[in-house]
Design an enzyme around this catalytic site. Structure first.
Site, PDB file in Angstrom:
ATOM      1  N   ASN A 148      51.404  36.265  51.913  1.00  0.00           N
ATOM      2  CA  ASN A 148      50.690  37.183  52.563  1.00  0.00           C
ATOM      3  C   ASN A 148      50.459  38.423  52.353  1.00  0.00           C
ATOM      4  OD1 ASN A 148      50.283  34.922  54.322  1.00  0.00           O
ATOM      5  ND2 ASN A 148      51.487  35.411  55.895  1.00  0.00           N
ATOM      6  N   LEU A 149      50.180  38.849  51.234  1.00  0.00           N
ATOM      7  CA  LEU A 149      49.758  40.420  50.690  1.00  0.00           C
ATOM      8  C   LEU A 149      48.603  40.504  50.398  1.00  0.00           C
ATOM      9  CD1 LEU A 149      53.134  40.177  48.598  1.00  0.00           C
ATOM     10  CD2 LEU A 149      52.963  41.402  50.644  1.00  0.00           C
ATOM     11  N   PHE A 177      44.571  39.181  46.506  1.00  0.00           N
ATOM     12  CA  PHE A 177      45.013  38.697  47.731  1.00  0.00           C
ATOM     13  C   PHE A 177      45.988  37.359  47.405  1.00  0.00           C
ATOM     14  CE2 PHE A 177      41.466  39.146  51.106  1.00  0.00           C
ATOM     15  CZ  PHE A 177      41.505  40.478  50.926  1.00  0.00           C
ATOM     16  N   GLU A 178      47.452  37.468  47.923  1.00  0.00           N
ATOM     17  CA  GLU A 178      48.321  36.362  47.775  1.00  0.00           C
ATOM     18  C   GLU A 178      48.249  35.792  49.095  1.00  0.00           C
ATOM     19  OE1 GLU A 178      49.910  35.715  45.670  1.00  0.00           O
ATOM     20  OE2 GLU A 178      50.194  37.135  43.783  1.00  0.00           O
ATOM     21  N   ILE A 179      47.601  34.473  49.115  1.00  0.00           N
ATOM     22  CA  ILE A 179      47.015  33.659  50.397  1.00  0.00           C
ATOM     23  C   ILE A 179      48.286  32.833  50.733  1.00  0.00           C
ATOM     24  CG2 ILE A 179      45.551  32.119  51.172  1.00  0.00           C
ATOM     25  CD1 ILE A 179      43.307  33.029  48.991  1.00  0.00           C
TER      26      ILE A 179
END
Length: 707
Positions: A357-358, A420-422
């Site tokens: 989430n990043l 994007f770290e999903i």
């Protein structure tokens, strides 16, 4: 199908979920022993324990780098308190204990979680003929699905889609494919700015490819009915490469599920299929999908790009999941993306990964210093995280990482790039949550009610249109002329860390950036390009304070003491300019009882997003906010172990001013060349243009008359 509208509703702060972050078993051991040797880093299928995901307490970049060098399965999930590691059993746990690390278990049985996820995926697909995604997909794609769907989209939308095949085949000989999406898509040299969206640098991160592909569907399906999608495709060339690591993805996606995360659990393959020159002979035989080293053979493509290659956050050991490769840019797959970016004016890019989430931006190495575009970079990240609910951080705030795509791309071309770290906690979670909810911004995603990654991608595409975020070369010439801009330069990698931990000199590599423009029949052109002076040359960002740093203040401890495993909340506020100008806010928490007592602290912003945390075994605990956004922050204090009325915590927040910037004062230029239809060069000139500026070059094909 058409995308269903998303209703905007407030995003609440889940304090119970936050508190749960600190509830787990702690392992403590003395600092003895040494990392395993090269072959010893390979894991067997059964080490005498369940495979689990743990968060190792490593509150500094140096400690997180030390964890990565242990030869364990270190994940991309890290924060200011530590890094998550997959423990494959008792032997891996012993490595951590012998190195003196403690940890918390976040997923006790990864195999059980994987089996449960697979069951959820089957149930979701069986219950839904279509999902609310733009494509209507209800399950994860295979590589053949991506290739077939890109071919189909090109057939359905011939004026909007141009198929793209990258220059190198993969290690195993597969083509790496993508699509270019814009009006008059076949006119590649049209001068539009380029937004590049990528997935699956890491094979096991399946949602990264799904989100990339859904954005392609989104733009195309909505082109005729949405003014927003139409404006993007009229003004931007969107390039989507859903699977960068085609060999690794094919192996991961087609593997028979094992769920034990062993070296032979190919579903968990991360790297490509290269056999390093450093691979011992005993592990060189076999195919990529069936070899003595299993999934551990190969190169981590997102540690292989030449910018700052060889530094911290990447492994020099061939069997590590973060192995950087035999040389800077050595892999055909990373070279594909490097060539694509070098041959186009990619002014904006997003590379998708899982999980954490990043939204991350350069610099990836703290010593590099903040970029000269930090204010714009940070604001763009903030806009996107307002949509997906993720945290907006510079990469180095987690830990140093060398050889990543956006770090090379930004510093050497000037194009803005983000990772994007999903999703919060898994490589490929259930499709319904990891793809449908995260993309559309539906519960339980952090972006629920705010648009999710769909809205974040749209915002980045619209930022690509914005001329203040790139440069422009404008003028008028005759029909039939071809323009090009180019430059060639040499850059240094990081000082290269060896397998024995010694640091050697950097290596040097060459980049050539070149792109073309064919003006339309009017001869007029407005060409979107990246700034002529690379950020690597411009300098480092800092700023003169516009006010004093805010005075230190206490963080109030509420009355009472929560039971062990429970939490309590407090709050504090940060005031911004012009009253105060804070470059950094540092929170410190301490308590009587030394390390026999353990309090953990999680700091959330006004949107309920995790802004910082201090959740180690240390006393005192410290958390840092870089360039903190003014507003009210919530502190969740978890009584992890031993907190009582006599060992209760006290806290304070202190502030420091920003660091002034340094700038080289050097200016680089593009070489602008005009050629006739027969290829004859008519004129060349140097053009210097900064971000947000337009260089009017008149007729770049006509030589001025001598007087």
């Amino acid at each position: 199908m058409r995308l269903r509208p998303v209703t905007r509703t407030p995003l609440g702060l889940s304090l119970a979920a936050a508190a749960a972050l600190g509830i787990a078993a702690t392992q403590v051991a003395p600092a003895t022993g040494a990392p395993p040797g090269d072959p010893g880093a390979l894991r067997s299928g059964d080490q005498g324990g369940t495979v689990s995901l743990v968060h190792v307490n490593a509150p500094t970049p140096a400690l997180r780098t030390k964890v990565d060098r242990l030869g364990l399965d270190t994940t991309e999930h890290a924060d200011s308190s530590g890094v998550s590691v997959v423990l494959h059993g008792a032997a891996d746990a012993k490595v951590l204990r012998d190195a003196g690390f403690t940890w918390r278990t976040t997923i006790p049985d990864l195999g059980a979680r994987m089996r449960a996820n697979a069951a959820k995926d089957r149930a979701y697909a069986a219950a839904n003929a279509e999902s609310p995604l733009p494509s209507g997909r209800t399950s994860y794609r295979h590589l053949s699905d991506y290739d077939a769907e890109m071919t189909l989209l090109a057939q359905r939308f011939p004026n909007l889609v141009k198929p793209l095949t990258l220059k190198n085949k993969s290690v195993e000989g597969r083509e790496v494919r993508g699509i270019e999406i814009t009006t008059n898509a076949t006119r590649v040299d049209d001068g539009k700015p380029v937004f590049l969206v990528m997935g699956a640098h890491h094979a096991r991160e399946w949602p990264s490819s799904e989100h990339s592909m859904e954005f392609a569907y989104d733009l195309l399906e909505n082109f005729r009915t949405s003014d927003r999608a139409r404006a993007i495709l009229q003004n931007v060339r969107v390039i989507v490469v859903p699977v960068v690591n085609v060999d690794g993805f094919e192996i991961s996606r087609e593997a028979a599920p094992k769920g034990d995360f062993s070296q032979f659990d190919y579903e968990m393959k991360r790297k490509n299929c290269t056999v390093s020159v450093n691979t011992p002979p005993a592990y060189q035989g076999g195919t990529c999908v069936n070899n003595p080293a299993g999934r551990l053979r190969g190169t981590d493509l997102n540690r292989n790009y030449p910018g700052f290659w060889g530094g911290g956050g990447a492994s020099p050991t061939w069997s590590s999941d973060t192995y950087r490769g035999d040389g800077p840019g050595s892999e055909p797959e990373s070279d594909n993306i490097r060539a694509l970016i070098s041959g186009r004016q990619v002014t904006n890019l997003i590379t998708n990964h899982t999980f954490s989430n990043l939204v991350l931006r350069p610099p990836s190495i703290a010593a590099t210093g903040l970029s000269p575009d930090e204010p714009t970079y940070r604001a763009l990240g903030e806009a996107m995280t307002n949509a997906n609910g993720y945290s907006n951080w510079a990469s180095y705030q987690l830990y140093d990482t060398s050889g990543s795509v956006e770090d090379w791309s930004y510093w050497n071309t000037g194009g803005f790039g983000f990772t994007f770290e999903i999703g919060p906690d898994e490589f490929h979670p259930p499709f319904q949550t990891g793809v449908v909810a995260e993309y559309l911004g539906l519960s339980p995603a952090q972006g629920a009610g705010y648009g999710g990654n769909r809205e974040a991608y749209y915002l980045m595409a619209e930022a690509t249109i914005d001329k203040s975020k790139h440069s422009t070369i404008a003028g008028t010439t005759q029909k039939g002329r071809t323009l090009s801009v180019s430059k060639t330069f040499i850059s240094a990698t990081s000082p290269v860390i060896g397998t024995d931990g010694t640091v050697g000199p950097p290596r040097y590599y060459q980049d050539t950036l070149t792109s073309r423009l064919v003006p339309d029949k009017t001869g007029r052109f407005s060409w979107a390009v990246n700034p002529s002076t690379r950020p690597l040359v411009v300098g480092r960002y800092g700023r003169d304070p516009v006010g004093p740093a805010e005075p230190a203040k206490p963080v109030a401890n509420p009355a009472g003491v929560p039971a062990v495993g429970q939490s309590e909340t407090s709050s504090f506020s940060i005031t911004g300019a012009p009253t105060y100008d804070n470059g950094k806010a540092t929170l410190n928490f301490s308590w009587p009882g030394g390390t026999a007592v353990d309090w953990d602290f999680y700091v959330y912003d006004s949107r309920g997003r995790l802004a910082a945390q201090a959740a180690t075994a240390a006393n005192p605990e410290a958390a840092t906010l870089i360039d903190p956004v003014p507003g009210t922050y919530t502190v969740v204090a978890v009584n992890y172990d031993g907190g009582t009325t006599t060992t209760d915590w006290t806290g304070a927040v202190s502030f420091s001013s920003p660091t002034p910037g340094t700038y080289s004062g050097l200016k680089e230029s593009w070489t602008l060349t005009c050629s006739a239809a027969n290829g004859k060069v008519l004129k060349s000139q140097m053009v210097t243009v900064d971000r947000g500026q337009t260089a009017n070059v008149g007729d770049p094909c006509t030589k001025s008359r001598k007087r």
